[in-house]
Design an enzyme around this catalytic site. Structure first.
Site, mmCIF file in Angstrom:
data_model
loop_
_atom_site.group_PDB
_atom_site.id
_atom_site.type_symbol
_atom_site.label_atom_id
_atom_site.label_comp_id
_atom_site.label_asym_id
_atom_site.label_seq_id
_atom_site.Cartn_x
_atom_site.Cartn_y
_atom_site.Cartn_z
ATOM 1 N N TYR A 439 85.759 76.759 51.759
ATOM 2 C CA TYR A 439 84.981 75.525 51.576
ATOM 3 C C TYR A 439 83.551 75.785 51.063
ATOM 4 C CZ TYR A 439 83.461 76.032 56.609
ATOM 5 O OH TYR A 439 82.979 76.436 57.813
ATOM 6 N N GLU A 440 82.867 74.684 50.807
ATOM 7 C CA GLU A 440 81.514 74.749 50.234
ATOM 8 C C GLU A 440 81.532 75.497 48.898
ATOM 9 O OE1 GLU A 440 79.316 72.991 52.134
ATOM 10 O OE2 GLU A 440 78.010 73.149 50.382
ATOM 11 N N GLY A 441 82.617 75.272 48.130
ATOM 12 C CA GLY A 441 82.824 75.989 46.870
ATOM 13 C C GLY A 441 83.547 77.286 47.157
#
Lengths: 591, 267
Positions: A439-441
């Site tokens: 997550y978060e890229g």
């Protein structure tokens, strides 16, 4: 049973010796940031993490969150732990004093974030998301929104979320379908479905503030047409209490590999009242201004889990008696030797430790630059610091979360079968660590960000903020004989990084596929070189104190890093230089 | 109920409205640390070791803060006797709710008698109504300072307290004794030492930790108080207790009795 003790000695070393504490104290509002203020804060946070958050880590994993009639219940003990955390004032730590915050700089706050992630990563998700919502509102909210909501977020009375992902759009936010229709009173009506919303619904706070990406009716297509809205679960009454229920409901709860006590929700917005945050169609850039901060925090999640896994692997390796030392036993009164004597167990423990302490130093350095980029009065100094933060953020996010995964797996390996079964708690660290790479890229996206956005930015200005000081350091220390054993491998890795950078830039310029093909290996090479730099600087300090066990251990770990981990940079450099031809050669149909 | 009359003239106390509490706190190796004996046998390793407030002293501070929160006391003074770094433990007490601190700086070992004498000198100056100490420190487990202080002052003592009720001119203390619980009523001023079950100390809140920095700490030396704090005892040698031997299974009761009598020589 696992245990956790915050690595306070190492943290104090980084704060007081590794970075120049005067650079932090010179910043506005930071004059009092010194050991006499920070030590008791770190001490108390450490106690809270060990005694309140860690004891509900495994029970929270076993129980998970439950959804019934649109209401999510967190596992037993989470409400009480949150109440204790909130009443202790911890959500306010790194917040603006104007809204009731304690104004502690991010570089100190990040150490406490690490402790929280070590103790209970699921728990840490809730204040983490709230802080993200706080940052977005602080930077982009109207005066009215800030006045209504910020103090509630800072006190922890209300909590927040970030609603980006939809079923059809994850990485590519241009595909967002959630709509925002202007209402007559200046607010908006939001309708759409969001998924993967951490802390999207729970029983910890009386109200939840959703920050939602949506499209206005006149939105340009793609990512240039996304706006950001604040949508509270309960609309606040004029006296600041939760009032009428807004049109947002939790329609599902994901069943995940890890962080099971963190509620990952599907949210349905139906004609929900919301308010615009920032300018129309500029929602994505509003989100991105705090993305650096969030990505540093996610990197630190990997670090935190690696640390707790390391501590428990060491404890086990000291106690567990199996086999005899290869060079003869020192424990003839016992039926076997502790497994700590075996070279491969030592290799695993030292690998974990060298990565952890190196990554902690790297995160400390970059987060101090982030404080400078935010707070320094001089624009040129701010810009220089921000350049470095921009450059290093994808590296920290991806490298540290990879370390989180690899180190927790290694910690599990040290315990053998006992690491794989649930009783010892080691497998939970592995499962919890895995999400941070996603997550978060995703880490692949981080590599593309590094190569595609950061490498070429301002004709290499970001890159120079790293290359110049490292080169200057290598040159300045070239005559330093005791440090030579570190400077030599550092300068070789640095040379490989320079060469790979030039080659990747050259090829990527004419063919973007080539840039993408080398990106992940390039990021690893960059991360390893950055770690070699921070390890050399830590070794330089440690060499001054040869009689102290802390510094002797630092030095031994630094030597292990140079001898046994840094050589990986050769392989990554070779992979970058090999280019993308072999990735192209396989036809799609053959996969 | 027993009544312990005070011997020394009680300091001037107006009413409960001006009730000062004095809480001595000691800097010790943190209770989570596995203590190691120094290689040269002169003591235990304290370099790079986490130091904290003695847990029983934390209970004493908590009790004082609760008394103040209830309105039974007006001011709490935290005192530490030890190295300059003991100011950290005073700050901890200030963060929990004490109002000000006094640090008596002494390098090296301080024995209970010296501590009791220094505390006596501070009491004569500050005139507190009640002193609450931890029953003992976890480093040397002496369990002596409170009792010595009571003797030096000639005041009543309620040691091993599991319950403390403060009135205007007396304090009622429930003590944990071998046979169960004993309740004593002491005329103020008096000495109380805290046992484990007296309360559960709070976690200092972040705002209170920040505020604690602004609270005053007075720095003194033993000479300022006219006390000679030099040790009266000499430590000859410190060593670890013998390692526990692995257990053995016996085949019968007869064998057990035989081993207890002839090998262990305990019966």
């Amino acid at each position: 049973m696992a245990s956790y003790t915050a690595p306070l000695r190492d943290m104090r070393f980084l704060l007081n010796e590794f970075v120049d504490p005067e650079r932090l104290r010179a910043l506005p509002g930071c004059a009092e940031i010194g050991p006499d203020l920070v030590d008791p804060i770190l001490d108390q946070a450490a106690t809270l993490c060990s005694e309140v958050l860690f004891p509900i880590n495994r029970s929270g994993d076993e129980e998970g969150c439950t959804l019934a009639n649109g209401t999510v219940s967190t596992p037993a003990g989470f409400k009480e732990a949150w109440a204790q955390f909130r009443d202790g004032g911890w959500p306010s730590l790194a917040c603006d004093p104007e809204y009731g915050g304690q104004g502690i700089p991010k570089s100190v706050g990040l150490l406490i974030e690490e402790m929280i992630c070590s103790a209970n990563m699921s728990f840490g998700m809730y204040p983490g998301l709230s802080h993200g919502a706080y940052s977005a509102l602080l930077k982009h909210g109207t005066d009215e929104l800030r006045a209504t909501y910020l103090e509630k977020l800072v006190s922890g009375e209300w909590m927040g979320t970030m609603c980006l992902t939809e079923p059809q759009c994850g990485t590519d936010l241009g595909l967002i379908r959630t709509r925002a229709i202007p209402a007559e009173d200046g607010s908006f009506r939001i309708t759409g479905n969001k998924i993967f919303i951490s802390a999207g619904e729970h029983d910890l706070s009386e109200n939840i503030l959703h920050l939602v990406l949506a499209k206005l009716p006149d939105a340009p297509p793609g990512t240039r047409g996304i706006s950001l809205f604040l949508v509270p679960k309960f609309l606040p009454t004029p006296d600041g209490r939760p009032g009428a229920r807004n049109g947002v409901t939790c329609t599902g709860l994901e069943h995940k590999m890890g962080i099971k006590a963190s509620a990952t929700c599907a949210l349905a917005f139906e004609d929900a009242q919301g308010w615009l945050v920032g300018r129309p169609h500029k929602g994505l850039s509003a989100m991105f201004t705090m993305m650096n901060e969030a990505r540093l925090s996610v990197g630190v999640q990997g670090l935190g889990l690696a640390e707790v896994s390391y501590q428990n692997a060491v404890a086990y390796a000291r106690e567990r008696l199996q086999g005899r030392a290869l060079n003869g036993s020192a424990n003839t009164d016992k039926p076997a030797d502790p497994i700590l004597v075996h070279p491969d167990v030592r290799r695993m423990l030292l690998t974990m430790r060298a990565e952890i302490e190196g990554c902690r130093a790297l995160a400390m350095w970059v987060s101090l630059e982030q404080d400078i980029a935010t707070l320094h009065p001089d624009a040129a100094t701010r810009e220089a610091a921000d350049d470095l933060v921009q450059l290093m953020t994808p590296i920290i996010k991806a490298y540290l979360t990879d370390v989180g995964w690899e180190a927790t797996a290694m910690g599990m390996q040290v315990l053998g079968g006992h690491g794989y079964i649930r009783d010892w708690g080691m497998e939970q660290f592995v499962r919890d660590a895995r999400i941070a790479q996603i997550y978060e890229g995703t880490n692949g996206i981080q590599a593309l960000d590094l190569v595609g956005r950061k490498m070429g930015a301002h004709t290499g200005r970001y890159l120079r903020r790293f290359f110049h000081p490292v080169l200057a350091y290598i040159e300045a220390k070239s005559e330093n004989e005791p440090l030579g054993e570190f400077i030599l491998p550092l300068s070789k890795a640095f040379g490989r990084l320079q060469q790979a950078t030039a080659e990747l830039a050259r090829r990527g310029f004419s063919d973007p596929f080539e840039a993408g093909a080398g990106a992940s290996d390039y990021l690893k090479l960059f991360g390893l070189t950055a770690l070699a730099y921070v390890w050399t600087r830590m070794a330089e300090i440690a060499l001054q104190k040869p009689d102290d066990d802390f510094y002797r251990a630092k030095l031994a770990t630094a030597r292990f890093f140079m001898a046994r981990i840094l050589p990986r940079s050769t392989g990554h450099a070779a992979a970058v230089m090999a280019g993308g031809a072999t990735l192209r050669a396989m036809e799609d149909a053959m996969f | 109920m027993r009544h312990s009359p005070g011997v020394a003239a009680p300091p001037q106390q107006d009413t409960a409205q001006a009730m000062k509490l004095l809480v001595p706190v000691k800097r010790v190796v943190d209770y989570n640390v596995k203590v190691r004996v120094k290689a040269d046998g002169t003591g235990v390793e304290t370099a790079n070791v986490k130091m904290s407030m003695n847990p029983f002293d934390e209970i004493a501070v908590e009790e004082a803060v609760r008394l103040k929160e209830k309105g039974a006391a007006t001011e709490i003074i935290a005192v530490s006797i030890g190295p300059a770094a003991a100011a950290e433990q005073i700050r901890t007490a200030l963060a929990m709710g004490a109002d000000r601190g006094i640090l008596v700086e002494v390098e090296g070992a301080v024995e209970p008698l010296a501590v009791a004498k220094l505390l006596k000198a501070i009491i004569m100056k500050e005139e507190p109504g009640l002193i609450i100490l931890g029953k003992q420190a976890i480093d040397d487990d002496m369990n002596a300072t409170g009792q010595m202080l009571a003797a030096l002052m000639g005041w009543g003592q309620g040691t091993f307290a599991s319950k403390v009720e403060l009135a205007a001119d007396s304090v009622t203390v429930t003590r944990e004794v071998d046979g169960g619980l004993e309740t004593v009523k002491l005329t103020l001023p008096a000495i109380v030492t805290a046992d484990l079950r007296l309360n559960e100390p709070r976690y200092a809140s972040l705002p209170n930790i920040m505020k604690a920095r602004k609270k005053p700490i007075e720095n003194l030396k033993p000479a300022d108080l006219g006390v000679d704090a030099s040790p009266r005892l000499t430590t000859l040698k410190v060593e670890e207790p013998p390692k526990r031997q692995a257990g053995r299974k016996v085949g019968s009761v007869a064998e057990l009795v035989d081993k207890l009598r002839n090998e262990a020589k305990v019966i």
